[in-house]
Design an enzyme around this catalytic site. Structure first.
Site, PDB file in Angstrom:
ATOM      1  N   HIS A   1      -3.485  -5.194   0.407  1.00 61.89           N
ATOM      2  CA  HIS A   1      -3.122  -5.818   1.482  1.00 61.89           C
ATOM      3  C   HIS A   1      -3.170  -7.118   1.682  1.00 61.89           C
ATOM      4  O   HIS A   1      -4.221  -7.601   2.233  1.00 61.89           O
ATOM      5  CB  HIS A   1      -4.121  -5.233   2.841  1.00 61.89           C
ATOM      6  CG  HIS A   1      -3.825  -3.560   3.032  1.00 61.89           C
ATOM      7  ND1 HIS A   1      -2.919  -3.115   3.844  1.00 61.89           N
ATOM      8  CD2 HIS A   1      -4.219  -2.591   2.405  1.00 61.89           C
ATOM      9  CE1 HIS A   1      -2.906  -1.830   3.865  1.00 61.89           C
ATOM     10  NE2 HIS A   1      -3.848  -1.661   2.815  1.00 61.89           N
TER      11      HIS A   1
ATOM     12  N   GLU B   1      -1.515  -9.207   3.378  1.00 58.40           N
ATOM     13  CA  GLU B   1      -1.340  -9.693   4.731  1.00 58.40           C
ATOM     14  C   GLU B   1      -2.726 -10.034   5.215  1.00 58.40           C
ATOM     15  O   GLU B   1      -2.772 -10.884   6.243  1.00 58.40           O
ATOM     16  CB  GLU B   1      -0.642  -8.635   5.647  1.00 58.40           C
ATOM     17  CG  GLU B   1      -1.394  -7.422   6.041  1.00 58.40           C
ATOM     18  CD  GLU B   1      -1.185  -6.396   4.971  1.00 58.40           C
ATOM     19  OE1 GLU B   1      -0.680  -6.577   3.690  1.00 58.40           O
ATOM     20  OE2 GLU B   1      -1.565  -5.211   5.367  1.00 58.40           O
TER      21      GLU B   1
ATOM     22  N   CYS C   1       0.857  -1.246  -0.055  1.00 53.74           N
ATOM     23  CA  CYS C   1      -0.145   0.136  -0.022  1.00 53.74           C
ATOM     24  C   CYS C   1       0.857   1.355   0.068  1.00 53.74           C
ATOM     25  O   CYS C   1       1.580   1.725  -1.025  1.00 53.74           O
ATOM     26  CB  CYS C   1      -0.966   0.104   1.236  1.00 53.74           C
ATOM     27  SG  CYS C   1      -2.577   0.965   0.716  1.00 53.74           S
TER      28      CYS C   1
HETATM   29  N1  GLN Z   1      -2.188   6.706   2.610  1.00 51.29           N
HETATM   30  C1  GLN Z   1      -2.248   5.756   1.491  1.00 51.29           C
HETATM   31  C2  GLN Z   1      -3.604   5.950   0.860  1.00 51.29           C
HETATM   32  O1  GLN Z   1      -4.675   6.368   1.304  1.00 51.29           O
HETATM   33  C3  GLN Z   1      -2.024   4.543   1.588  1.00 51.29           C
HETATM   34  C4  GLN Z   1      -2.924   3.749   2.726  1.00 51.29           C
HETATM   35  C5  GLN Z   1      -2.467   2.476   3.310  1.00 51.29           C
HETATM   36  O2  GLN Z   1      -0.977   2.195   3.366  1.00 51.29           O
HETATM   37  N2  GLN Z   1      -3.187   1.904   3.788  1.00 51.29           N
HETATM   38  O3  GLN Z   1      -3.463   5.722  -0.123  1.00 51.29           O
END
Ligand code: GLN
Length: 538
Positions: free
Chosen positions: A511, A513, A385
């Site tokens: 994600h 994970e 992310c």
């Molecule tokens: N802050 C980033 C976004 O909103 C990444 C979010 C995250 O790592 N879950 O796109």
């Protein structure tokens, strides 16, 4: 005739952090392994509608379900143990209960009535407690009540449990109370008084626990068990010892030995069916406890003071380690402390670098340094992310020579927003529950690292973000060697970036994970560890 659903409620006493989530997940695992269809839900007493707006320092990681609910991290344990997805219905907070009741009131559902905690709030709690059971998909629903009995805010939940038990009958709804038997080293004794007090509190609220699970650092002898049983009004065989263990994955086996599952089934008047089939679980544990190799992974993030902030990532590493018969030693690095001067020294002994998810600009520079180091030194890299977004920014700055490249999350004035806010996010005004959340499809380019990792080209993964790779830059990136190898088939949103010339460099917008379980370790984690092992530094 179809068996009706039975309910197990799990409350906690004496202190927080006793591990209700793990006990609930372990019991569920045993019942599932005996052939029952089981799910677990968590009721949290706080007033946030969901934990999505909570700081990870405060509450640990926010776990996202397939259907896009932002939930408590205990739901992660439920999925990792049971290997079955949970949903929005599996996590309910006081905030959500009140929100519903207040909406009902405004609609006029209670016209003429004074709306009160009892019965309106407790009715709504009960309705939600039965929602999953009413689907017909489960034989047993385990409900974990967050917080500790005695807290003001858990009172309506305890009252709802009392009423439900009365409505459903003792054979269909039971209560397990998790408590602590502390050891006083000066006296050389285990002390049962705090447990007696917390059970007394439950009794005063009209709830009689059927089973006590006692967390302890020392074995409970027959005398202590008898004493607890006598003073707390439960059968001696319903006093279950939960001794401290090496890993949370031991707990189902410890509970099996203590016969928690059998006691529960007997109280619910259900057959014990077969002995639990835990072959795969035992094999996994064997690999966790007796690894043949070891790798060192640097996790670069900014919530490193609280390991719970990266709970699912840590667990995914344990699953991936077991799959590679290898111990994964994860060392946390605070990204604010990584600088161009010290990055080499800090990271040189690590076999792989993971840059973690996150929000906001704090610590970004350290993340970019860590990524540059991994890219230039052929160290296996895995960005999740924000970690993926940072790998894009680093590449833009240092390879495409767009010195001011940034994410518009961190810089609104950059001329090169290589990561930009998603169009549909621009009209969003409220923070809660409004990110791009939950499972979306991703189409993977044939022949890419990702396609080899997954062994297929169509996947779905879970998301939680507002920003995305800016497709205006796709051609420039691909021309110079950073490839977009996974996209959402409907919107074209970039889901995966790779550097094919690097031994293992992958950034994912989703994600992974969140989908790693004991039975299904996540393939990216598994292959990342495999590669780290292959290229091991020392
Ligand atoms: N802050 C980033 C976004 O909103 C990444 C979010 C995250 O790592 N879950 O796109």
């Amino acid at each position: 005739m179809e068996q009706k659903c039975k309910y197990v409620f799990v409350t906690g006493g004496v202190t927080s952090s006793l591990g209700k989530g793990i006990i609930s997940a372990s019991l569920a695992k045993l019942l599932q392994a005996r052939g029952y269809r089981v799910t677990i839900q968590k009721f949290d007493p706080y007033i946030n509608v969901d934990p999505g707006t909570l700081n990870p320092y405060e509450h640990g990681e926010c776990y996202v379900t397939e259907d896009g609910a932002e939930t408590d991290l205990d739901l992660g344990h439920y999925e990792r143990f049971l290997n079955v997805p949970t949903s929005q219905a599996n996590n309910v907070t006081t905030g959500r209960i009140y929100q519903t009741v207040i909406e009902n009131e405004r609609r006029g559902d209670y016209l003429g009535k004074t709306v009160q905690v009892v019965p309106h709030i407790t009715d709504e709690i009960k309705r939600r407690m039965k929602l999953l059971g009413d689907t017909g998909n489960f034989d047993i629903v385990i409900t974990e009540i967050g917080g500790t009995v005695g807290d003001i805010e858990s009172l309506p939940f305890i009252e709802a449990v009392r009423q439900l038990q009365w409505e459903l009958g003792e054979d269909d709804a039971i209560v397990i109370h998790l408590t602590l038997i502390p050891y006083l080293s000066a006296a050389g004794e285990l002390k049962t008084k705090p447990t007696q007090h917390s059970v007394r509190f439950l009794l005063e609220s009209g709830v009689k626990p059927d089973i006590l699970v006692c967390r302890t650092e020392h074995n409970l002898n027959a005398d202590i068990r008898r004493k607890v049983a006598l003073f707390c009004n439960v059968n001696v065989n319903a006093v279950i010892e939960s001794i401290d263990v090496e890993t949370i994955y031991d707990v189902p086996l410890v509970m099996l030995k203590e016969k928690l599952d059998k006691v529960v089934l007997a109280k619910l008047k259900l057959a014990a069916k077969q002995e639990p089939d835990l072959e795969q679980w035992r094999e996994f544990l064997q690999n966790v406890k007796h690894p043949k190799n070891e790798v060192n992974i640097a996790l670069v993030g900014k919530y490193v003071e609280l390991p719970d902030a990266y709970k699912s990532i840590n667990e995914a590493f344990i699953h991936a380690g077991a799959a590679n018969e290898c111990r994964v030693k994860v060392k946390y690095f605070h990204s604010e402390l990584i600088t161009p001067e010290n990055v080499n020294d800090k990271l040189k002994n690590y076999d792989g670098i993971l840059v973690a998810p996150g929000f906001g600009g704090r610590g970004i520079d350290g993340k970019l340094e860590a990524i540059k180091y991994a890219r230039e030194n052929n160290v296996p890299f895995f960005g999740i992310c924000l970690g993926m977004q940072c790998s894009v920014i680093e590449y833009a700055r240092n390879v495409l020579d767009l010195k001011d490249a940034h994410s518009s999350e961190m810089s609104e004035i950059t001329k090169n927003p290589v990561i930009d806010m998603m169009v549909e996010q621009k009209k969003v005004t409220q923070k809660g529950g409004t990110m791009r959340l939950g499972a979306y499809e991703c189409a993977i380019v044939k022949g890419s690292l990702a396609s080899k990792i997954y062994g297929k080209t169509k996947i779905t993964e879970r998301h939680r973000h507002r920003y995305e790779f800016n497709n205006k830059y796709t051609a420039a990136f691909e021309k110079s060697g950073m490839m977009i190898t996974g996209v959402n088939p409907e919107t074209g949103l970039a889901e995966i970036v790779e550097l094919p010339k690097h031994p293992f460099f992958i950034g994912v917008q989703f994600h992974p994970e969140l989908k790693s379980t004991v039975e299904n370790p996540h393939p990216i984690f598994v292959k990342f560890i495999k590669k780290a092992l292959e290229l091991k530094v020392l």
